[in-house]
Write an enzyme that holds these catalytic residues in place. Structure first.
Site, mmCIF file in Angstrom:
data_model
loop_
_atom_site.group_PDB
_atom_site.id
_atom_site.type_symbol
_atom_site.label_atom_id
_atom_site.label_comp_id
_atom_site.label_asym_id
_atom_site.label_seq_id
_atom_site.Cartn_x
_atom_site.Cartn_y
_atom_site.Cartn_z
ATOM 1 N N GLY A 31 75.474 63.107 56.742
ATOM 2 C CA GLY A 31 76.547 62.582 55.625
ATOM 3 C C GLY A 31 76.649 61.157 55.525
ATOM 4 O O GLY A 31 75.451 60.788 55.520
ATOM 5 N N HIS A 34 74.745 59.653 49.945
ATOM 6 C CA HIS A 34 74.248 58.616 48.843
ATOM 7 C C HIS A 34 73.622 59.219 47.737
ATOM 8 O O HIS A 34 73.278 60.412 47.731
ATOM 9 C CB HIS A 34 73.848 57.419 49.486
ATOM 10 C CG HIS A 34 72.859 57.593 50.391
ATOM 11 N ND1 HIS A 34 71.597 58.139 49.820
ATOM 12 C CD2 HIS A 34 72.723 57.472 51.594
ATOM 13 C CE1 HIS A 34 70.713 58.190 51.032
ATOM 14 N NE2 HIS A 34 71.340 57.936 51.920
ATOM 15 N N HIS A 37 70.679 61.639 49.114
ATOM 16 C CA HIS A 37 71.164 62.813 49.392
ATOM 17 C C HIS A 37 71.425 63.756 48.219
ATOM 18 O O HIS A 37 71.159 64.837 48.069
ATOM 19 C CB HIS A 37 72.562 63.033 50.127
ATOM 20 C CG HIS A 37 72.368 62.390 51.390
ATOM 21 N ND1 HIS A 37 73.070 60.911 51.693
ATOM 22 C CD2 HIS A 37 71.625 62.392 52.544
ATOM 23 C CE1 HIS A 37 72.825 60.531 52.982
ATOM 24 N NE2 HIS A 37 71.958 61.676 53.370
ATOM 25 N N ASP A 150 62.236 59.413 54.506
ATOM 26 C CA ASP A 150 61.851 59.431 56.029
ATOM 27 C C ASP A 150 60.577 60.434 56.139
ATOM 28 O O ASP A 150 60.594 61.604 56.562
ATOM 29 C CB ASP A 150 63.072 60.359 56.681
ATOM 30 C CG ASP A 150 64.214 59.568 56.856
ATOM 31 O OD1 ASP A 150 64.445 58.688 57.258
ATOM 32 O OD2 ASP A 150 65.246 59.800 55.760
ATOM 33 N N SER A 186 72.367 55.786 54.457
ATOM 34 C CA SER A 186 73.608 55.422 55.103
ATOM 35 C C SER A 186 73.858 54.446 55.618
ATOM 36 O O SER A 186 74.855 53.626 55.822
ATOM 37 C CB SER A 186 74.013 56.711 55.795
ATOM 38 O OG SER A 186 73.900 57.954 55.075
HETATM 39 P P1 AMP Z 1 70.244 61.736 56.710
HETATM 40 O O1 AMP Z 1 71.667 62.005 56.382
HETATM 41 O O2 AMP Z 1 69.972 59.940 56.809
HETATM 42 O O3 AMP Z 1 69.530 62.186 57.865
HETATM 43 O O4 AMP Z 1 69.124 61.951 55.580
HETATM 44 C C1 AMP Z 1 69.291 63.452 54.876
HETATM 45 C C2 AMP Z 1 68.047 63.660 54.136
HETATM 46 O O5 AMP Z 1 68.184 62.969 52.878
HETATM 47 C C3 AMP Z 1 66.653 63.502 54.718
HETATM 48 O O6 AMP Z 1 65.946 64.715 54.221
HETATM 49 C C4 AMP Z 1 66.375 62.146 54.096
HETATM 50 O O7 AMP Z 1 65.152 62.153 54.056
HETATM 51 C C5 AMP Z 1 67.001 62.201 52.976
HETATM 52 N N1 AMP Z 1 67.338 60.884 52.381
HETATM 53 C C6 AMP Z 1 67.863 59.802 52.816
HETATM 54 N N2 AMP Z 1 67.634 58.609 52.059
HETATM 55 C C7 AMP Z 1 66.995 58.954 51.094
HETATM 56 C C8 AMP Z 1 66.337 58.509 49.663
HETATM 57 N N3 AMP Z 1 66.809 57.099 49.652
HETATM 58 N N4 AMP Z 1 65.858 59.007 48.798
HETATM 59 C C9 AMP Z 1 65.583 60.188 49.051
HETATM 60 N N5 AMP Z 1 65.824 61.195 50.187
HETATM 61 C C10 AMP Z 1 66.564 60.464 51.311
#
Ligand code: AMP
Length: 282
Positions: A31, A34, A37, A150, A186
């Site tokens: 969540g 941005h 996501h 990631d 985030s």
């Molecule tokens: P998170 O909410 O941070 O667990 O991220 C959820 C998904 O979004 C994961 O697969 C992350 O690798 C991806 N993600 C987070 N930040 C970015 C970004 N800047 N560019 C592309 N994918 C992202």
């Protein structure tokens, strides 16, 4: 958009979508959405007829001294974004729905989970793999979308899917950055104005290494890492690691070769940030 909090309700919805022959795309998140996501969601929308997003701040992937309690949350804002993106289903379970009392089963990908991030966040990938497998079992997607932001997580999940014969296709999506190059995260909301400027040093270090490889033809990883470290230290920022590894198995490289990845983590005050740059050709 359906908003569901219970596993059984998700199962019923998915069953109906599958009965209609729809391809299910899945984007798991924590969540506070941005552009990173959103890019995954748009890719899923392009390729799948039914898109599921999950929002779950997974407690088991945070260490005891990490930021689980203060991790940014804003479900109302996220729901608006997801509706605008025409997502079909949001799964936003409570912790108790995902981890019933007496929970005892874990998924752990050996070796890959112990290096890089794993050294600084012991147990992190065990929490990630366990929750991702649970989510896969609940949503049963045809395709699941993860960000290269990631990178280690993506590589570990691919390995888990291969090793455990999980019937899902994992799609890696490029890192989305803000206009100055800072990777969207985030956690960027934790940064004050000065810290925000300092945070850019990791991306600058990655770009410097890329330039040395591509323009100066320097291929000795020790030399390259030293140059990158200099940029981060000059900014007075704590460097946790900066490494150049092979993209498929995360093995450390001595000399640059095709499909290398430079990965780094820094800490500014309490805020920990990661980033990476892929060198496919040079
Ligand atoms: P998170 O909410 O941070 O667990 O991220 C959820 C998904 O979004 C994961 O697969 C992350 O690798 C991806 N993600 C987070 N930040 C970015 C970004 N800047 N560019 C592309 N994918 C992202």
């Amino acid at each position: 958009m359906k908003i569901l909090k219970k596993i059984n309700d998700v199962r019923s919805e998915i069953k109906m979508a599958k009965a209609e022959g729809k391809i299910i795309g899945f984007v798991p998140t924590m969540g506070y959405l941005h552009q990173g996501h959103i890019s995954l969601i748009r890719k899923a929308k392009e390729e799948c007829e039914y898109v599921v997003v999950s929002i779950f701040v997974n407690p088991t992937q945070f260490g005891p001294k990490e930021d689980f309690n203060r991790y940014p949350r804003n479900l109302e804002r996220d729901i608006k974004i997801l509706k605008d993106e025409k997502v079909n289903l949001l799964f936003a379970p409570e912790t108790e729905e995902m981890y019933k009392e007496g929970f005892k089963s874990w998924v752990y990908v050996e070796e890959l989970s112990e290096i890089l991030e794993g050294k600084f966040r012991p147990g992190h990938f065990k929490g990630v793999c366990t929750v991702v497998l649970k989510l896969f079992n609940i949503v049963q997607p045809d395709k699941a979308y993860f960000g290269w932001k990631d990178a280690q997580q993506l590589i570990i999940i691919k390995k888990m899917v291969e090793d455990l014969n999980i019937p899902v296709e994992i799609i890696g999506c490029p890192t989305i950055r803000e206009s100055d190059g800072l990777a969207c995260s985030s956690r960027n909301v934790y940064l004050g104005e000065k810290e925000r400027e300092k945070a850019l040093c990791l991306y600058k270090a990655l770009k410097k290494i890329e330039e040395l490889i591509k323009k100066e033809k320097i291929y000795d990883c020790k030399v390259l890492i030293k140059e990158g470290e200099k940029i981060i230290k000059e900014e007075g920022v704590e460097l946790q690691y900066l490494e150049i590894v092979k993209i498929d198995n995360l093995k450390k490289l001595e000399k640059i070769e095709k499909d290398a990845i430079i990965l780094g983590a820094i800490k500014i005050g309490d805020v920990r940030l990661i980033d990476n740059l892929i060198i496919s050709e040079f």
